[in-house]
Design an enzyme around this catalytic site. Structure first.
Site, PDB file in Angstrom:
ATOM      1  CG  HIS A  59      -0.354   0.098   2.523  1.00 37.95           C
ATOM      2  ND1 HIS A  59       0.404  -0.903   3.090  1.00 37.95           N
ATOM      3  CD2 HIS A  59      -0.384   1.096   3.457  1.00 37.95           C
ATOM      4  CE1 HIS A  59       0.811  -0.538   4.287  1.00 37.95           C
ATOM      5  NE2 HIS A  59       0.356   0.677   4.533  1.00 37.95           N
TER       6      HIS A  59
ATOM      7  CG  HIS B  96       0.018   4.481   4.644  1.00 41.46           C
ATOM      8  ND1 HIS B  96      -0.710   3.759   5.561  1.00 41.46           N
ATOM      9  CD2 HIS B  96      -0.859   5.373   4.097  1.00 41.46           C
ATOM     10  CE1 HIS B  96      -1.971   4.196   5.569  1.00 41.46           C
ATOM     11  NE2 HIS B  96      -2.074   5.168   4.688  1.00 41.46           N
TER      12      HIS B  96
ATOM     13  CG  ASP C  34       4.981   3.293   7.473  1.00 35.89           C
ATOM     14  OD1 ASP C  34       4.092   3.606   6.659  1.00 35.89           O
ATOM     15  OD2 ASP C  34       4.765   2.547   8.454  1.00 35.89           O
ATOM     16  CG  HIS C  35       4.198   0.166   4.346  1.00 29.15           C
ATOM     17  ND1 HIS C  35       4.073  -1.170   4.657  1.00 29.15           N
ATOM     18  CD2 HIS C  35       3.762   0.830   5.445  1.00 29.15           C
ATOM     19  CE1 HIS C  35       3.576  -1.307   5.870  1.00 29.15           C
ATOM     20  NE2 HIS C  35       3.377  -0.100   6.366  1.00 29.15           N
TER      21      HIS C  35
ATOM     22  CG  HIS D 143      -3.907   0.355   6.828  1.00 31.17           C
ATOM     23  ND1 HIS D 143      -3.910   0.901   8.086  1.00 31.17           N
ATOM     24  CD2 HIS D 143      -2.709   0.707   6.266  1.00 31.17           C
ATOM     25  CE1 HIS D 143      -2.778   1.558   8.284  1.00 31.17           C
ATOM     26  NE2 HIS D 143      -2.033   1.463   7.192  1.00 31.17           N
TER      27      HIS D 143
ATOM     28  CG  ASP E 266       0.624  -1.168   8.013  1.00 31.72           C
ATOM     29  OD1 ASP E 266       1.512  -1.984   8.303  1.00 31.72           O
ATOM     30  OD2 ASP E 266       0.830   0.059   7.929  1.00 31.72           O
TER      31      ASP E 266
ATOM     32  CG  HIS F 127       3.944  -1.461  11.842  1.00 31.06           C
ATOM     33  ND1 HIS F 127       4.746  -0.361  11.983  1.00 31.06           N
ATOM     34  CD2 HIS F 127       3.213  -1.264  10.716  1.00 31.06           C
ATOM     35  CE1 HIS F 127       4.516   0.475  10.977  1.00 31.06           C
ATOM     36  NE2 HIS F 127       3.584  -0.045  10.200  1.00 31.06           N
TER      37      HIS F 127
END
Length: 274
Positions: A68, A70, A72-73, A126, A147, A185
């Site tokens: 996805h 975001h 941090d990915h 998410h 996530d 995470h």
């Protein structure tokens, strides 16, 4: 499941693959799937630890897999592509410009350099376009779920609805029990504290809290989990259980006699402020 011929080769299933855990930021896990020579990275939010791990283990990057959009990915993708001009697999409908090989529900493809066939599941909630990758080789079941499903929990609903997330989790819960769950995470102990609050009589959950606490005390990751363990202990897969429903009602989070869908929504809202 449909197969996209342009993404899949006739390569024998590999049984010599491993998954490296690469910590990043405060609590992210990035995943390197490798055979000792070639590697594919899942959700590289940061390039630096991935480049260091590739060098340490003598690996050449052959593909990037994204779940996805975001930061941090995907934040490390540009820097990785400067070093390794490799294909980028990812969701068709999640707004990631770097994706060269867009994927939809039911697609399957072979990861370049690894001979690893993965199937794609759409798991909105998410984010609206979130996908997961599933390895279904007999005896070697893997799930890379970003996530959506966490060890002992699930992702926040930034874009999707409770109904979408519940359906996505049901899809993942239907995978074989021995499927290894590679989420993104280290939220496990926090998730399990919440799980114990809503289902305190669950003996499997109490045992899991003991085991996972020992891992963290030893600075070990609690991931991967397994689908079987999540079915027994994750409240977001167990929201229909009478004890969880009763806890929601007793806490004033749910009206007595509410529909099951309302129970999932109430559970997620409670976790947001727990």
């Amino acid at each position: 499941m449909q197969t996209r011929p342009e993404l899949t080769g006739n390569i024998a299933a590999r049984n010599d693959l491993s998954v490296l855990t690469v910590p990043a930021f405060k609590d992210n896990y990035l995943w390197l799937i490798h055979d000792g020579r070639h590697a594919a990275v899942v959700d590289p939010g940061d390039s630096s630890p991935i480049l260091a791990s590739l060098e340490e283990h003598g690996l050449t990057l052959t593909a990037i897999l994204l779940t996805h959009h975001h930061a941090d990915h995907i934040g490390g993708v540009p820097a990785l592509l400067k070093r390794f001009p490799v294909p980028v697999f990812g969701p068709r409908n999640d707004g990631i410009d770097a994706v060269t090989d867009p994927l939809d529900e039911g697609d399957s493809f072979t990861v370049p350099g690894l001979g690893l066939e993965l199937a794609v599941l759409e798991v909105p909630g998410h984010t609206l376009g979130h996908i997961a990758y599933v390895r279904k080789t007999p005896g070697l079941h893997w799930l890379f779920c970003g996530d959506t499903l966490f060890a002992g929990g699930c992702g926040r609903l930034f874009e999707g609805t409770p109904a979408q997330m519940a359906a996505s989790l049901e899809k993942l819960a239907a995978l074989p029990e021995d499927t290894e769950v590679y989420c993104a995470h280290e939220y496990t102990l926090s998730n399990l504290r919440f799980a114990l609050a809503v289902e305190p009589a669950n003996e499997a959950l109490a045992l899991r809290m003991r085991d996972e606490s020992a891992k963290r005390a030893a600075h070990l990751p609690t991931v991967p989990s397994s689908i079987g363990l999540e079915r027994r202990t994750n409240p977001f897969l167990r929201y229909r259980e009478p004890e969880i429903v009763a806890s929601l009602v007793a806490a004033g989070k749910l009206r007595d006699g509410a529909a099951q869908g309302e129970a999932f929504a109430a559970l997620r809202e409670w976790k947001n402020v727990f």
